[in-house]
Scaffold this motif. Structure first.
Motif, short mmCIF file in Angstrom:
data_model
loop_
_atom_site.label_atom_id
_atom_site.label_comp_id
_atom_site.label_asym_id
_atom_site.label_seq_id
_atom_site.Cartn_x
_atom_site.Cartn_y
_atom_site.Cartn_z
N ALA A 181 0.83 -1.21 0.00
CA ALA A 181 0.00 0.00 0.00
C ALA A 181 0.86 1.26 0.00
CB ALA A 181 -0.92 0.01 1.21
N ARG A 182 2.16 1.08 -0.27
CA ARG A 182 3.08 2.23 -0.17
C ARG A 182 2.73 3.35 -1.15
NH1 ARG A 182 5.54 -2.09 -2.42
NH2 ARG A 182 6.55 -1.88 -4.46
N GLU A 183 2.10 3.00 -2.29
CA GLU A 183 1.69 4.01 -3.26
C GLU A 183 0.75 5.03 -2.64
OE1 GLU A 183 -0.52 4.20 -7.66
OE2 GLU A 183 -0.39 2.30 -6.56
N PHE A 184 0.00 4.60 -1.63
CA PHE A 184 -0.91 5.48 -0.90
C PHE A 184 -0.29 5.98 0.40
CE2 PHE A 184 -4.01 5.64 2.62
CZ PHE A 184 -4.77 6.73 2.22
N LEU A 185 0.29 5.10 1.18
CA LEU A 185 0.77 5.44 2.51
C LEU A 185 1.94 6.42 2.49
CD1 LEU A 185 0.58 1.93 4.22
CD2 LEU A 185 -0.96 3.87 4.58
N HIS A 186 2.87 6.22 1.57
CA HIS A 186 4.05 7.10 1.56
C HIS A 186 3.70 8.55 1.28
CE1 HIS A 186 7.23 3.66 0.99
NE2 HIS A 186 6.42 3.45 2.00
N PRO A 187 2.95 8.86 0.21
CA PRO A 187 2.60 10.28 0.00
C PRO A 187 1.71 10.84 1.10
CG PRO A 187 1.54 8.89 -1.65
CD PRO A 187 2.52 8.03 -0.94
N LEU A 188 0.88 9.98 1.71
CA LEU A 188 0.04 10.48 2.80
C LEU A 188 0.90 10.89 3.99
CD1 LEU A 188 -2.66 11.03 4.16
CD2 LEU A 188 -2.83 8.59 4.71
N VAL A 189 1.84 10.05 4.37
CA VAL A 189 2.71 10.38 5.51
C VAL A 189 3.58 11.59 5.17
CG1 VAL A 189 4.62 9.57 6.95
CG2 VAL A 189 2.69 8.07 6.47
N GLU A 190 4.09 11.65 3.94
CA GLU A 190 4.88 12.81 3.53
C GLU A 190 4.07 14.10 3.63
OE1 GLU A 190 6.11 11.74 -0.41
OE2 GLU A 190 8.11 11.14 0.26
N THR A 191 2.82 14.02 3.23
CA THR A 191 1.93 15.18 3.29
C THR A 191 1.75 15.65 4.73
OG1 THR A 191 0.69 14.66 1.30
CG2 THR A 191 -0.45 15.93 2.96
N LEU A 192 1.47 14.72 5.64
CA LEU A 192 1.24 15.08 7.04
C LEU A 192 2.50 15.70 7.66
CD1 LEU A 192 -0.78 11.92 8.15
CD2 LEU A 192 -1.69 14.16 7.54
N GLU A 193 3.63 15.07 7.40
CA GLU A 193 4.88 15.57 7.98
C GLU A 193 5.27 16.91 7.39
OE1 GLU A 193 7.59 12.29 7.54
OE2 GLU A 193 6.99 11.45 9.49
N ALA A 194 4.93 17.12 6.12
CA ALA A 194 5.26 18.38 5.46
C ALA A 194 4.57 19.58 6.09
CB ALA A 194 4.91 18.31 3.97
N VAL A 195 3.41 19.36 6.71
CA VAL A 195 2.69 20.47 7.35
C VAL A 195 2.84 20.42 8.88
CG1 VAL A 195 1.08 20.74 5.44
CG2 VAL A 195 0.48 19.22 7.35
N GLY A 196 3.82 19.66 9.36
CA GLY A 196 4.14 19.68 10.79
C GLY A 196 3.36 18.70 11.64
N ILE A 197 2.67 17.72 11.03
CA ILE A 197 1.97 16.69 11.79
C ILE A 197 2.93 15.51 11.96
CG2 ILE A 197 0.00 15.12 11.86
CD1 ILE A 197 -1.57 17.17 10.21
N ASP A 198 3.34 15.24 13.17
CA ASP A 198 4.41 14.29 13.46
C ASP A 198 3.87 12.85 13.50
OD1 ASP A 198 6.67 12.99 14.28
OD2 ASP A 198 6.71 13.83 16.30
N VAL A 199 4.01 12.15 12.40
CA VAL A 199 3.60 10.74 12.33
C VAL A 199 4.67 9.88 13.00
CG1 VAL A 199 3.10 8.80 10.79
CG2 VAL A 199 2.29 11.10 10.22
N TYR A 200 4.26 9.03 13.93
CA TYR A 200 5.25 8.17 14.59
C TYR A 200 4.98 6.69 14.41
CZ TYR A 200 1.90 7.47 18.45
OH TYR A 200 0.78 7.15 19.19
N GLN A 201 3.87 6.31 13.77
CA GLN A 201 3.57 4.89 13.66
C GLN A 201 2.52 4.65 12.57
OE1 GLN A 201 3.61 2.31 17.35
NE2 GLN A 201 1.42 2.44 17.00
N ILE A 202 2.76 3.60 11.77
CA ILE A 202 1.81 3.19 10.74
C ILE A 202 1.71 1.67 10.83
CG2 ILE A 202 1.28 3.25 8.27
CD1 ILE A 202 3.92 5.26 8.37
N ASP A 203 0.51 1.13 10.79
CA ASP A 203 0.42 -0.32 10.78
C ASP A 203 -0.76 -0.81 9.97
OD1 ASP A 203 -1.96 -1.02 12.57
OD2 ASP A 203 -0.79 0.17 13.98
N HIS A 204 -0.66 -2.07 9.56
CA HIS A 204 -1.77 -2.76 8.93
C HIS A 204 -2.61 -3.34 10.05
CE1 HIS A 204 -4.15 -5.57 6.62
NE2 HIS A 204 -3.59 -5.19 5.48
#
Length: 464
Positions: A181-204
């Motif tokens: 699912a990286r085609e979706f998850l990677h840009p989503l996490v990049e988007t959140l971090e780009a605006v200062g939302i600190d993602v610390y965990q992703i899981d299935h």
């Protein structure tokens, strides 16, 4: 730094977090620098769905003074009639966020106004009022919300996991399901971090195609803003790859539902966790204040459920007994325990985790209601009783009843009845708001109750 396209076609976002302390002029310069042409003036309706009006960036000053105008009758739950005054959103610069998936846009939240006064049933305003009550006590509410969602695609009129190989019977934490699912998850996490939302965990998660993204806790209003931003980003990034990101509480009977657990603690003026106490004789690290707050959550649990699990579909997730999915992380027992995921409230040392709510909740309204219930417990010094560090799923309903442990409402109608009979929420959040919520949700229940499902056709069409 402007967002640039990489060879893969994705945007390379760089450091796009909004600088602190922007003024009108510096904000306009920031928008120009990042290629933003339109600012979305945003609010959420009573369901928590984001609503917007696009404003050219050179009118940014207007958004900060007069605000953007909306015909309030065009949105769910504002309680404004077509002949009444316009609903205005006066935006706040500290909510300015770019939209990296649509680089020409930025967005802002703000204060909802009618005739120059704060609108009493704007749910963001309602949360602010509850936080103001808390601030007068020298306290601040920190929350961390954990949104679950399922990534789907449409195939022959049915919705199936976006990754066609995601078929494991027990899919939780599966590496392949996460990687594919990286085609979706990677840009989503990049988007959140780009605006200062600190993602610390992703899981299935447990269901096929189900994921959870966790970002660091924040002051409660900011967390609610971040959840709203997150859901917008997830929906649009999914759309761009031909997927559907759903936060529906229970998309399939045989799969686990989409919950949104809420971690919470109060912070005092020195920055100390007011819920924490290492001398807690129960060993859970909770202070007397935390126990009283917990007592309020438990005392108002049935009515609170209506606001945290607000749809007909929510109660396909909140079930007593065997779940068709085989697994449930949606406890319906009005109890708490030390790290007990089968109770309504889990206690990770020194804080509380309320596990009832799902990803369909309005995060502003849910947080305001949770705070109102907790403060009532503090004011009345309510005792939550002893913890239950047992697996409730191993017990019969008779055994649970003998322990004097109540069960949460089992459908939306029951939850609405509980909300109607519990005066706390009308008294604290506003009678207009609760009346509006009850009216809209009762209509939802009536429509559902009168519909004919495929299950009924399969069961009765040839039977009688």
């Amino acid at each position: 730094m402007n967002a640039e396209k990489t060879k893969s076609g994705r945007h390379s976002f760089g450091a796009l977090a909004t600088p602190l302390g922007l003024t009108g002029d510096s904000a306009l310069e920031f928008l120009k620098k990042n290629g933003v042409h339109f600012v979305l003036a945003q609010f959420v309706d009573i369901h928590g769905v984001a609503k917007s009006k696009a404003v050219p960036r050179h009118h940014l000053g207007d958004l900060l003074t007069d605000g953007a105008g909306f015909a309030g009758a065009g949105a769910w739950g504002l309680g404004i009639k077509p002949h009444e005054s316009e609903y205005m959103v006066r935006c706040e610069l500290d909510t300015l966020r770019l939209k990296p998936w649509r680089p020409e846009y930025a967005s802002m939240f703000g204060v909802g106004l009618v005739d120059g006064e704060e609108h009493p049933i704007d749910t963001r305003n309602v949360l602010r009022r509850q936080l103001d009550r808390l601030a007068k006590r020298g306290l601040k509410l920190n929350t961390g919300m954990e949104p679950e969602f399922i990534l789907l695609r449409e195939q022959n009129g049915e919705f199936v996991p976006f990754d066609e190989t995601d078929k494991l019977a027990k899919a939780a934490y599966d590496y392949r399901g996460l990687s594919r699912a990286r085609e979706f998850l990677h840009p989503l996490v990049e988007t959140l971090e780009a605006v200062g939302i600190d993602v610390y965990q992703i899981d299935h998660e447990d269901a096929n195609g189900q994921y959870e993204i966790n970002f660091r806790y924040n002051e409660a209003l900011r967390t609610a803003d971040q959840i709203t931003y997150f859901k917008m980003a997830a929906a649009e990034i999914a759309h761009d790859i031909g997927a559907i990101c759903t936060f529906m509480p229970k998309p399939k009977a045989e799969s686990t539902g989409n919950g949104m657990h809420i971690h919470l603690s109060l912070e005092d003026e020195s920055g100390k966790n007011a819920f924490g106490d290492d001398s807690d004789p129960r060993g859970m690290g909770l202070s007397k204040l935390a126990y009283h707050f917990l007592g309020g959550l438990l005392a108002h649990a049935p009515a609170l459920t209506a606001l945290l699990a607000p749809t007909v579909n929510s109660y396909k997730r909140l079930v007593v007994g065997n779940n068709l999915s085989g697994t449930t992380w949606a406890p319906v027992y009005v109890a708490y325990g030390d790290n007990n995921r089968t109770a309504m409230v889990r206690v990770p040392y020194g804080r509380l985790e309320l596990r009832v709510g799902d990803s369909a909740m309005n995060p502003y309204l849910a947080t305001a209601a949770m705070l109102a219930a907790g403060l009532d417990g503090v004011d009345r010094e309510l005792d939550p009783g002893e913890p239950h560090n047992i697996n409730f799923y191993d017990l019969s309903l008779k055994q649970i009843a003998e322990m004097a442990v109540d069960v949460l409402p089992q459908n939306l109608n029951e939850a609405l009845a509980a909300l109607r009979s519990d005066s706390l929420f009308a008294d604290t959040l506003g009678e207009e708001l609760i009346s509006e919520f009850l009216e809209i949700k009762q209509e939802e229940w009536t429509e559902y109750h009168r519909s004919v499902s495929q299950w009924e056709i399969n069961r009765y069409l040839r039977f009688y």
